[in-house]
Motif scaffolding. Sequence first.
Motif, PDB file in Angstrom:
ATOM      1  N   LEU A   1     -55.206   6.194 -24.365  1.00  0.00           N
ATOM      2  CA  LEU A   1     -55.853   7.273 -23.609  1.00  0.00           C
ATOM      3  C   LEU A   1     -55.641   8.631 -24.267  1.00  0.00           C
ATOM      4  CD1 LEU A   1     -54.957   6.217 -19.953  1.00  0.00           C
ATOM      5  CD2 LEU A   1     -57.166   6.025 -21.085  1.00  0.00           C
TER       6      LEU A   1
ATOM      7  N   ALA B   1     -63.667  11.343 -20.227  1.00  0.00           N
ATOM      8  CA  ALA B   1     -63.100  11.613 -18.908  1.00  0.00           C
ATOM      9  C   ALA B   1     -63.682  12.887 -18.307  1.00  0.00           C
ATOM     10  CB  ALA B   1     -61.577  11.730 -19.015  1.00  0.00           C
TER      11      ALA B   1
ATOM     12  N   ALA C   1     -61.840   3.673 -22.469  1.00  0.00           N
ATOM     13  CA  ALA C   1     -62.638   4.298 -21.415  1.00  0.00           C
ATOM     14  C   ALA C   1     -62.528   3.501 -20.115  1.00  0.00           C
ATOM     15  CB  ALA C   1     -64.094   4.391 -21.863  1.00  0.00           C
TER      16      ALA C   1
ATOM     17  N   PHE D   1     -59.265   4.263 -18.422  1.00  0.00           N
ATOM     18  CA  PHE D   1     -59.293   5.520 -17.667  1.00  0.00           C
ATOM     19  C   PHE D   1     -59.959   5.330 -16.304  1.00  0.00           C
ATOM     20  CE2 PHE D   1     -61.803   9.204 -16.346  1.00  0.00           C
ATOM     21  CZ  PHE D   1     -60.780  10.117 -16.117  1.00  0.00           C
ATOM     22  N   GLN D   2     -61.069   4.621 -16.286  1.00  0.00           N
ATOM     23  CA  GLN D   2     -61.759   4.392 -15.014  1.00  0.00           C
ATOM     24  C   GLN D   2     -60.881   3.622 -14.031  1.00  0.00           C
ATOM     25  OE1 GLN D   2     -66.524   4.415 -15.705  1.00  0.00           O
ATOM     26  NE2 GLN D   2     -65.563   2.425 -15.893  1.00  0.00           N
TER      27      GLN D   2
END
Length: 307
Positions: free
Chosen positions: A60, A69, A127, A130-131
């Motif tokens: 991240l 983000a 990604a 992060f979600q």
Amino acid sequence: MHSVISGFLPIWALTACGWGAGRTHVLGDQAQHVLGRFAFTFAMPSLLFLTMARSHPGDLARPGVAVFAASLVTVFAAGLLVSRWMFRRKRGEQAIGAMAASYVNSANLGIPVAVHVLHDTSFIVAAALFQMLFITPLILVLIELDVRRAGRERWTRILQLPFRNPVIGASALGLVIAGLGLELPAEVVSPLQILGGAAVPSALFALGMSLNARARPDADGRTERLILVGLKVAAQPLLAYALGRWLFALDGHALFAVVLCAGLPTAQNAFIFASEYSLDTELPRDTVLLSTLLSMVSLSLIAWQLG
């Protein structure tokens, strides 16, 4: 173009199969509800647990993920405002609307597109991480704040969310496994892989079955859908491009990966979450379908311009 289309074909095929099953009632009247519950309670948590357990949270900490983000959070906030101020949705449905406008399909579409177009899955996995870590818990908390209204009990339920909600609980447990650097035994991984493999098919099947009960939206409903789809398919990748190029000085493959990922259509999770909490399912269902259809063109344009 062929690479992008090949990523969409399984989605349309499974959705069409679900529509056919719902049309013929071959699985009975309760099949859509049961499949949705199965995806939310068992299949999706298994997939998320394995994904998180094999992840590297350190991924991240890269500029591209920061750009992704920022674009996602900005569009998510825009979706909340649109749902609240323009269409007077209740809080839980505001969260679903914001999710429909920003939450990308990073699994069953993102990974095939990354393989065929980017030739590298590392960014799409970061990604997705992060979600799962930040956006999914936020969405579920906003929904809980709406569907559970009794003062102290409401906050108690929110604090218990990681233990009650299988999506958050499985993701959190997987993150702990990854953080500790533990190696899962094959006896654990094998059944979870089989169960997790059913997450995408069951979600898409339930989505396809729901199309048989489709109601024609009024003028406001059509406008709302167009706005949310426009935010997802156009605004989010354009914002990612602007932030990546002019604020973070990304270029080449790094910029391409960010914009392509931001341009992915709405994840079917929006429909599953709405169904699980007995919220309006027509809006996320239509947004998933429309954004998926239109992103075939938009992703091809992104690949042509930046690839």
